[in-house]
Design a protein around this motif. Structure first.
Motif: not given
Length: 507
Positions: A210-221, A249-254, A277-288
């Motif tokens: 049940x742990x939950x870890x995240x990639x840093x936004x900079x590394x992800x982008x 992450x979205x901000x780094x991609x933008x 957040x999903x609307x923001x990713x929709x603008x980035x190219x989230x289609x599916x």
């Protein structure tokens, strides 16, 4: 050491809907290479067994490691391991991955000397340690290892940071063969690892404790920007549980002006809670988007402990439609369904615009239902544990169950991939064919050769060489669900009554 990492062959559903790059094995390959080993990676989803034997002759690996994330691949890997030992007796042969972590000792026994080790848990840290021990000694001291001599009592290791190692995508050949639906070609990426929910049919939460870890936004982008494929599948079990992480992450991609076409998986309640957040990713190219609804009624959702209700699921579908997303919905087929229930599902699937996908309820080692339903198993043949076969008793005669299952899948296939649907997407198909991408176009025509009631029933009649173990009786009566975990982490104290009740919200 010269090390060859091998991804086993694809499963039944991957013949049509998707073929994903072996992301976990690519990350392990990067870690092994960073430790100074010479590494190659062979994906048997794309290449034949002949290619493996050619690599054995030409590369002469000192170690061969198999990724065993899926139970249905166990027989293939055991047979290949025996062949490798026969051809190159001094080669160190090992396996690791999600599914094999829960049954490592049993698989070692079945290998009868063909596997020198099975690694439990995450592979990025432990695999370089394993290879060093195979060369220098101390094999049984590697954290998480299981060998014919016994099990190491040191727990499997978790990565300190998901930022590294970055997947060694340069080692995978024929990358044009990786796709998911109309994202053809498509690479894969992970932004998070683990799931804080505890669905009874799933082993993601028991694997990671049940742990939950995240990639840093900079590394992800940076990783997204480095990927050449135009399509990208985000493999997180649940995308954007923490909306601030998705936003960062979205901000780094933008900032980097990165444009891709995205496909992700999430839950209805997460989508409803954080639509921005999903609307923001929709603008980035989230289609599916893939939504694991699992059941249409309250009883089914309670059975699988989804912690959502039918009203939330329908509201999430409406919200996703409003965003212009193409949504695929998963429903779990209960083997107790009768013909009426299949008919009701067909009627519902035809009443909504979404793609509806069916998977068969399957007790897997590592899930809670393994410890409740496995006593009723009608088969322990690994090859049937692919969420497309029934391995517990069916209410209908088994052949009739498969006829109803395939009939239901066929109705939904005609809705989205039949000639009428294809006519609406000829431009989309044509553009991919012009680029030499045939995966999506081919999938439209392959359905009936893959999903076939006689074929699925016939799979039960094959001779069985390797069988799953029965569940550990010591765990059947345990009241501490942490006994199921592969990775152990001390519980984090909640700071309020609300957080104690809603575990995921405290992450």
């Amino acid at each position: 050491m010269r090390t060859l990492l091998v991804q086993p062959s694809g499963l039944m559903y991957s013949e049509i809907f998707l073929r994903l790059e072996p992301l976990g094995l690519e990350r392990v390959a990067a870690a092994v290479r960073a430790a100074g080993h010479e590494v190659r990676l062979l994906d048997l989803q794309i290449f034949s067994h002949r290619a493996l034997y050619r690599q054995l002759r030409e590369f002469e690996p000192e170690a061969v490691g198999f990724g065993l994330n899926y139970l249905a691949n166990v027989p293939e890997v055991l047979d290949l391991a025996r062949q490798i030992k026969r051809l190159t007796p001094r080669c160190f042969v090992f396996a690791g991955g999600h599914s094999v972590s829960f049954i490592a000792g049993h698989v070692i026994e079945q290998a009868d000397g063909a596997l020198d080790a099975v690694l439990r848990g995450e592979g990025e840290v432990a695999t370089p340690l394993l290879l060093a021990a195979a060369r220098d000694g101390g094999l049984t001291d590697v954290p998480g290892v299981v060998t014919p001599e016994g099990t190491c009592h040191k727990p499997p290791l978790l990565l300190d940071s998901l930022d590294e190692p970055r997947p060694a995508r340069d080692l995978t050949r024929r990358r044009d063969k990786y796709f998911i639906g109309v994202l053809d070609p498509a690479a894969s990426i992970e932004f998070t690892r683990g799931c804080p929910w505890d669905c009874s049919f799933c082993s993601a939460w028991t694997f990671y404790g049940r742990s939950y870890r995240k990639v840093s936004p900079q590394a992800a982008a940076e990783e997204v920007a480095s990927i050449r494929e135009p399509g990208l599948f985000i493999v997180d079990d649940v995308a954007f549980i923490r909306p601030e992480h998705g936003d960062a992450i979205a901000a780094e991609l933008e900032k980097r002006k990165v444009r891709k076409e995205y496909y992700l998986e999430t839950r209805a309640d997460v989508l409803l809670r954080h639509p921005e957040v999903f609307r923001r990713w929709r603008r980035l190219g989230l289609n599916y988007m893939f939504l694991g609804m699992e059941a249409l009624d309250e009883d089914g959702l309670d059975l699988y402990r989804k912690r959502t209700n039918p009203d939330q699921n329908l509201k999430a579908l409406e919200l996703a439609r409003g965003m212009g997303l193409t949504v695929a919905v998963n429903l779990i087929v209960d083997p107790r369904w009768d013909a009426k229930q299949f008919r009701l599902v067909r009627e519902w699937a035809l009443s909504v615009p979404e793609i509806v996908n069916l998977t068969v309820m399957t007790p897997y080692p590592g899930t809670e239902i393994w410890h409740t339903e496995s006593r009723k198993l009608t088969s322990r043949d690994y090859r049937l544990f692919d969420i497309q076969h029934a391995v517990v008793p069916t209410a209908l005669p088994l052949q009739e169950f498969y006829r109803e299952l395939v009939k239901t899948q066929s109705v939904m296939n005609r809705k989205h991939l039949g000639l009428a649907a294809a006519a609406k997407t000829l431009g989309l198909i044509g553009r991919r064919l012009l680029r030499g991408q045939t995966n999506f176009a081919t999938s439209i025509w392959k359905f009936h050769s893959v999903y076939n009631a006689d074929r699925q029933y016939g799979d039960h009649l094959r001779a069985v060489r390797y069988e799953l173990p029965l569940p550990d009786r010591r765990l059947l009566g345990s009241s501490d669900r942490r006994d199921l975990y592969i990775h152990q982490r001390p519980p984090r104290p909640a700071t309020s009554a609300d957080e104690r009740h809603n575990g995921p919200e405290r992450l």
